[in-house]
Motif scaffolding. Structure first.
Motif, PDB file in Angstrom:
ATOM      1  N   ARG A  21     -22.629 -14.176   9.932  1.00 46.15           N
ATOM      2  CA  ARG A  21     -22.938 -15.502  10.480  1.00 46.15           C
ATOM      3  C   ARG A  21     -23.585 -16.402   9.420  1.00 46.15           C
ATOM      4  O   ARG A  21     -23.335 -17.607   9.380  1.00 46.15           O
ATOM      5  CB  ARG A  21     -23.859 -15.375  11.701  1.00 46.15           C
TER       6      ARG A  21
ATOM      7  N   SER B  47     -20.660 -17.661   7.338  1.00 49.86           N
ATOM      8  CA  SER B  47     -19.849 -18.683   8.027  1.00 49.86           C
ATOM      9  C   SER B  47     -20.601 -20.009   8.132  1.00 49.86           C
ATOM     10  O   SER B  47     -20.000 -21.082   8.041  1.00 49.86           O
ATOM     11  CB  SER B  47     -19.422 -18.190   9.422  1.00 49.86           C
TER      12      SER B  47
ATOM     13  N   LYS C 235     -17.365 -18.571  -1.456  1.00 50.78           N
ATOM     14  CA  LYS C 235     -17.452 -17.365  -0.623  1.00 50.78           C
ATOM     15  C   LYS C 235     -17.708 -16.133  -1.492  1.00 50.78           C
ATOM     16  O   LYS C 235     -18.576 -15.304  -1.192  1.00 50.78           O
ATOM     17  CB  LYS C 235     -16.142 -17.194   0.156  1.00 50.78           C
TER      18      LYS C 235
ATOM     19  N   SER D 266     -17.689 -16.056  12.816  1.00 47.35           N
ATOM     20  CA  SER D 266     -18.463 -15.231  11.886  1.00 47.35           C
ATOM     21  C   SER D 266     -17.530 -14.620  10.844  1.00 47.35           C
ATOM     22  O   SER D 266     -16.458 -14.108  11.180  1.00 47.35           O
ATOM     23  CB  SER D 266     -19.175 -14.112  12.663  1.00 47.35           C
ATOM     24  N   SER D 267     -17.914 -14.713   9.584  1.00 45.77           N
ATOM     25  CA  SER D 267     -17.059 -14.232   8.488  1.00 45.77           C
ATOM     26  C   SER D 267     -17.087 -12.708   8.380  1.00 45.77           C
ATOM     27  O   SER D 267     -18.136 -12.090   8.538  1.00 45.77           O
ATOM     28  CB  SER D 267     -17.535 -14.809   7.158  1.00 45.77           C
TER      29      SER D 267
ATOM     30  N   GLU E  65     -17.723 -22.541   8.767  1.00 45.22           N
ATOM     31  CA  GLU E  65     -16.631 -21.954   9.549  1.00 45.22           C
ATOM     32  C   GLU E  65     -17.146 -21.643  10.953  1.00 45.22           C
ATOM     33  O   GLU E  65     -18.301 -21.236  11.119  1.00 45.22           O
ATOM     34  CB  GLU E  65     -16.119 -20.671   8.887  1.00 45.22           C
TER      35      GLU E  65
END
Length: 654
Positions: free
Chosen positions: A190, A193, A579, A201-202, A198
């Motif tokens: 989270r 993200s 990222k 959640s990533s 985003e």
């Protein structure tokens, strides 16, 4: 008498074996997944048919990712047939053939390496067969190599240690991926993200090798970003010699006492001076004559380069053609399957003594190709072949592991039937191979020192006297050659007077290290030892880099595909994404050893030790499980104070 069953890694390789065994593979055979004759059956895999099961195969609860489930370390590992209709069908075909009553012997003909061994062993063990098996180990797909490989096939037990290393590698990657990807996703998905804006959640993918490589790319980017250029100065003098009337330039070489040292700079070995000092020197020397103090003429031999291994081939193709490293591997594999080159997934750059006898045959095959006929004719003109069993630079059994260096086979290639990439890669391999039979390139090097009032100016030149191997192989100009002059300074005489026409003050800036290209990253992964300060450890793992020749290109491609790095299609320069940088920062603050090239390379060394019977699978896997357990606990503890705020960390980058 029953039949022999031959199992290859791919359908294309099965065709090569079938041709040698006198088995015709028809269209209907391809559909049913095998072909046979009165004494042989040939079948194939589609690469991996079986893989390690996901965590929920051990416990339904693991379908949900939770920190409290971790670490997940199975007592006994489960395997499943890959969930693909075609793969499932082919596994059942291979399994039924292995169990057929009329099959006496099974021949493992998968690629001769760790992964090829793993592919066969999984299928063999999960078929339930107890039939005796033999291993065909070859370094090329030529008819002769296949015949020889079948004839000399050893009992499969001879390769048990290789298989153990393969199983341990798969478990290691599973344990790293399943445990660390889950814990970082649960704890920080989270946060990531929110940083990337985003909505969902990533998922944070962590890998034993992948994360370490991402760390290398990110560290280099930070180094460049934080680099502060420092200005320094140089002096160039323009001379005209009084006797020979030769006009030339010389670079001032300051005394050591005048050199500024930038201690924190990677380039601090260069000679740096301040502007004031440079101007003072110019003022002091203005209007004064110079004298040639020294003219040093030498002849220098440059040996042909070593043969290609996969990493060097990928690096060279990336440099010359901007070809992505995974595309080079794919192309080399295609050339191997077309019988035109030897096994490409090799780390070795020399030949074994038993291959030396085959070299005349390879040269004759290349002679039949109009593209290379002239080069081979020159080799024949030289007389006896330069490469013999005692030519240590290119022939050394002690440096050959599973496979020798990458060279062409004796099969004459029809270049018109190859794709553009295949022609490029094949041409690189052939010319690097031909070059080793040529004499050294010979250079005349000249160094002139001109003195003015005690200050020395240096001028250098280098001219190619005899092309030698450079007739065959093109080498890019090195940075060192950029400062060379083409003026005939060898005609200058010692003590000859010189008129000093003028001085030029040069302002320069120190430069940051270059970004990685995909090719230089491959070489860095191969030579991971250079990052290791401990000399004993560096020596211990010098033969083991980050990843293997078979996996490095795939790791770089995966990092790009999941959006952790960018690779410029024109320059092949590699940079981390936001990222990717954020993930490295998370790992650095919680379990920084996951980024360590020395740790990653030492795991690779452990696998090599299993293969070489220097340790056991049990000892290696116990260490592995202890490490996973300890590091997962460490990551859990690091999150206890919620001190990691990615948005605050990257506020200057967003």
């Amino acid at each position: 008498m029953g039949k022999n069953l031959y199992i290859t890694e791919k359908p294309s390789v099965a065709a090569s074996f079938a041709a040698v065994l006198g088995v015709n593979i028809s269209k209907s055979d391809r559909t049913r997944g095998y072909a046979e004759s009165k004494d042989s059956v040939v079948t194939w895999c589609f690469g991996h048919l079986i893989t390690l099961a996901l965590p929920d195969a051990y416990n339904d609860a693991y379908k949900e990712w939770k920190v409290e489930h971790l670490p997940i370390i199975p007592e006994e590992y489960k395997y499943v047939v890959i969930d693909d209709e075609g793969i499932k069908k082919q596994f059942e075909t291979v399994k039924s053939l292995m169990l057929r009553e009329d099959i006496d012997y099974i021949y493992a003909c998968t690629d001769s390496g760790r992964e090829g061994e793993y592919i066969f062993r999984l299928v063999y063990e999960h078929s339930g067969t107890t039939k005796p098996a033999k291993r065909v180990w070859i370094s090329s797909q030529t008819e002769e190599a296949i015949k020889e490989g079948i004839k000399n096939a050893k009992d499969i037990s001879h390769y048990d240690s290789l298989a153990q290393a393969a199983y341990s590698r798969a478990k290691e990657d599973w344990l790293f991926g399943m445990n660390f990807s889950r814990i970082y996703t649960c704890l920080y998905g989270r946060h990531l993200s929110a940083l990337l804006k985003e909505s969902r959640s990533s998922v944070i993918a962590i890998g034993r090798v992948m994360t370490c490589v991402l760390g290398l790319v990110t560290d280099r980017e930070k180094e460049i970003r934080n680099f502060v250029p420092k200005t320094h100065y140089g002096i160039t003098a323009n001379f005209i010699s009084m006797d020979n009337k030769i006009e030339y330039k010389g670079k001032w070489v300051p005394e050591k006492s005048k050199i500024i040292k930038f201690a924190d700079d990677a380039q601090d070995e260069e000679r740096y001076i301040s502007k004031q000092e440079a101007e003072e020197v110019i003022e002091k020397l203005k209007g004064k004559e110079g004298k040639v103090k020294k003219v040093e003429i030498k002849s220098k031999n440059e040996q042909p380069p070593l043969l290609f291994n996969l990493a060097e081939l990928q690096s060279e193709a990336n440099k010359k053609f901007k070809l992505p490293v995974d595309k080079t591997l794919e192309t080399a594999q295609s050339l191997y399957e077309k019988k035109l080159i030897t096994y490409p997934r090799t780390d070795c750059r020399v030949l074994s003594t038993d291959v030396v006898g085959e070299l005349p045959k390879v040269l004759n095959g290349l002679y039949m190709n109009p593209e290379y006929k002239g080069f081979v004719s020159r080799i024949k003109d030289f007389g006896e072949l330069k490469i013999t069993k005692s030519t240590k630079r290119y022939v050394d059994d002690s440096k050959v592991t599973d496979h020798y260096a990458l060279i062409p086979t004796y099969v004459t290639a029809d270049l018109n039937r190859l794709s553009e990439n295949e022609r490029k890669i094949y041409n690189l391999i052939v010319k690097r191979f031909l070059a080793i039979f040529y004499p050294p390139a010979v250079y005349n090097t000249v160094k002139v020192e001109t003195e003015i009032d005690g200050e020395v100016f240096v001028t250098s030149s280098r001219t190619l006297k005899e092309a030698g191997w450079k007739e065959v192989y093109e080498v890019s100009k090195s940075k060192d050659e950029e400062d060379l002059t083409e003026v005939p300074i060898h005609l200058l005489s010692k003590n000859e007077g010189c008129e000093t026409k003028n001085f030029e003050l040069e302002e320069k800036e120190t430069k940051p290290p270059p970004r990685y290209t995909a090719g230089s990253l491959i070489i860095t992964m191969e030579k991971a030892g250079k990052f290791i300060e401990d000399e004993e450890l560096r020596e211990q793992i010098k033969t083991c880099g980050i990843g293997t020749s078979a996996t490095r290109a795939g790791i770089i491609k995966k990092l790009k595909d999941i959006g952790y790095i960018n690779i410029d299609s024109k320059t092949q320069v590699v940079t981390p994404t936001l990222k990717g940088e954020a993930i490295v920062e998370l790992v650095r603050r919680t379990a920084k050893e996951l980024l360590s090239p020395s740790l990653t390379a030492s795991w690779e060394k452990g696998l090599a030790m299993i293969e070489n019977k220097e340790t056991t699978q049990e000892i290696f896997e116990k260490k592995l499980c202890d490490y996973i357990n300890k590091t997962i606990q460490k990551v859990k503890k690091s999150n206890s104070d919620n001190s990691i705020n990615l948005i605050r960390m990257f506020k200057d980058v967003i």
